[in-house]
Enzyme design. Structure first.
Site, PDB file in Angstrom:
ATOM      1  N   ASP A 143       0.867  -1.171   0.000  1.00  0.00           N
ATOM      2  CA  ASP A 143       0.000   0.000   0.000  1.00  0.00           C
ATOM      3  C   ASP A 143       0.900   1.216   0.000  1.00  0.00           C
ATOM      4  OD1 ASP A 143      -2.947   0.622   0.039  1.00  0.00           O
ATOM      5  OD2 ASP A 143      -2.174   2.073   1.482  1.00  0.00           O
ATOM      6  N   SER A 144       0.679   2.089  -0.953  1.00  0.00           N
ATOM      7  CA  SER A 144       1.626   3.181  -1.120  1.00  0.00           C
ATOM      8  C   SER A 144       0.926   4.439  -1.595  1.00  0.00           C
ATOM      9  CB  SER A 144       2.705   2.766  -2.128  1.00  0.00           C
ATOM     10  OG  SER A 144       2.100   2.176  -3.268  1.00  0.00           O
TER      11      SER A 144
HETATM   12  P1  ITT Z   1      -3.572  -2.300  -5.247  1.00  0.00           P
HETATM   13  O1  ITT Z   1      -4.275  -1.748  -4.023  1.00  0.00           O
HETATM   14  O2  ITT Z   1      -4.377  -3.337  -5.964  1.00  0.00           O
HETATM   15  O3  ITT Z   1      -2.172  -2.780  -4.941  1.00  0.00           O
HETATM   16  P2  ITT Z   1      -3.567   0.477  -6.132  1.00  0.00           P
HETATM   17  O4  ITT Z   1      -2.987   1.178  -7.307  1.00  0.00           O
HETATM   18  O5  ITT Z   1      -5.008   0.780  -5.764  1.00  0.00           O
HETATM   19  O6  ITT Z   1      -3.386  -1.109  -6.333  1.00  0.00           O
HETATM   20  P3  ITT Z   1      -2.696   1.729  -3.660  1.00  0.00           P
HETATM   21  O7  ITT Z   1      -4.036   1.746  -3.033  1.00  0.00           O
HETATM   22  O8  ITT Z   1      -1.519   1.342  -2.805  1.00  0.00           O
HETATM   23  O9  ITT Z   1      -2.646   0.722  -4.893  1.00  0.00           O
HETATM   24  O10 ITT Z   1      -2.411   3.163  -4.314  1.00  0.00           O
HETATM   25  C1  ITT Z   1      -1.158   3.444  -4.831  1.00  0.00           C
HETATM   26  C2  ITT Z   1      -1.207   4.742  -5.622  1.00  0.00           C
HETATM   27  O11 ITT Z   1      -0.170   5.604  -5.161  1.00  0.00           O
HETATM   28  C3  ITT Z   1      -0.907   4.458  -7.083  1.00  0.00           C
HETATM   29  O12 ITT Z   1      -2.088   4.221  -7.812  1.00  0.00           O
HETATM   30  C4  ITT Z   1      -0.177   5.715  -7.502  1.00  0.00           C
HETATM   31  O13 ITT Z   1      -1.107   6.721  -7.792  1.00  0.00           O
HETATM   32  C5  ITT Z   1       0.577   6.112  -6.219  1.00  0.00           C
HETATM   33  N1  ITT Z   1       1.913   5.495  -6.189  1.00  0.00           N
HETATM   34  C6  ITT Z   1       2.365   4.568  -5.310  1.00  0.00           C
HETATM   35  N2  ITT Z   1       3.638   4.223  -5.587  1.00  0.00           N
HETATM   36  C7  ITT Z   1       3.984   4.924  -6.670  1.00  0.00           C
HETATM   37  C8  ITT Z   1       5.154   4.986  -7.443  1.00  0.00           C
HETATM   38  O14 ITT Z   1       6.211   4.241  -7.191  1.00  0.00           O
HETATM   39  N3  ITT Z   1       5.155   5.824  -8.486  1.00  0.00           N
HETATM   40  C9  ITT Z   1       4.091   6.578  -8.769  1.00  0.00           C
HETATM   41  N4  ITT Z   1       2.940   6.588  -8.116  1.00  0.00           N
HETATM   42  C10 ITT Z   1       2.885   5.747  -7.052  1.00  0.00           C
END
Ligand code: ITT
Length: 202
Positions: free
Chosen positions: A73-74
């Site tokens: 989660d990021s």
């Molecule tokens: P999952 O929950 O299925 O893993 P998700 O894309 O919904 O997929 P998150 O809820 O963790 O995942 O949201 C992460 C968002 O944060 C991601 O869609 C990007 O907008 C941003 N993000 C995270 N890491 C990033 C990175 O390395 N580079 C660019 N944007 C990033």
């Protein structure tokens, strides 16, 4: 020991697979029909654990003996916006696409008459296993700018310049990003746990 990566984000999967090249990594779809998981935690850590536990609990007891579920989660926290979008990074805009999310971020900064702001990316990596649930976290500090630059990476990468660099993450190669990123640092810590789990799984 097989590691299932509990994510629907193909960019994340590709980055994690490159970083964890010494482990047996599988996409969720190879074991389960993907299902909706409500990310209703109040922090990256809570949401990462919600995802890894939900997937691990959906696997049969027999298969669990050989599997560790890894989730990520990021998000991006922007200082001038009071750490927004944070845990809401993926759904910052109504549409929830990377492009619209970036548009909203730029708009908010311009409204404050800013062309840049200090910011950081954060990742929580959670592991769920027969030995329990674990979570490690890491950050990458830098700044966000109001003009998109570069075509690599995903999400907010074309707006983010890491400290000590003059290029956005989208202008760096994937190897460069993967050697400094929040995800790399969190996975570096997670590998310590994964090696112990691999030994315990036998
Ligand atoms: P999952 O929950 O299925 O893993 P998700 O894309 O919904 O997929 P998150 O809820 O963790 O995942 O949201 C992460 C968002 O944060 C991601 O869609 C990007 O907008 C941003 N993000 C995270 N890491 C990033 C990175 O390395 N580079 C660019 N944007 C990033």
């Amino acid at each position: 020991m097989k590691i299932i990566l509990a994510t629907s984000n193909a960019h994340k999967f590709a980055e994690v697979k490159k970083i964890l090249k010494n482990f047996e990594l599988y996409p969720l779809e190879e074991f389960l029909t993907p299902f909706e998981i409500k990310e209703n935690g109040m922090s990256f850590k809570e949401n990462a654990l919600i995802k890894s536990k939900a997937v691990f609990n959906a696997i049969s007891k027999e298969k669990q003996k050989k599997i560790v579920v890894l989730s990520d989660d990021s998000g991006l926290c922007v200082e001038a916006l009071g750490a927004q979008p944070g845990i809401y990074s993926a759904r910052f805009s109504k549409q929830g696409t990377d492009e619209k999310n970036r548009e909203k971020l730029i708009k908010k900064l311009r409204k404050l008459k800013l062309s840049q702001s200090k910011a950081y990316y954060k990742t929580a990596i959670a592991l769920s296993s027969i030995w329990g649930d674990f979570c490690v976290q890491a950050t990458m500090h830098g700044k966000v700018i109001c003009k998109e630059r570069g075509s690599g990476g995903f999400g907010y990468d074309c707006l983010f310049i890491p400290n000590h660099f003059d290029k956005t993450l989208a202008e760096l190669s994937s190897e460069e990003k993967n050697s400094i990123s929040h995800r790399f640092k969190a996975l570096d810590l997670a590998q310590i746990l994964l090696r112990i789990l691999a030994r315990n799984y036998g």
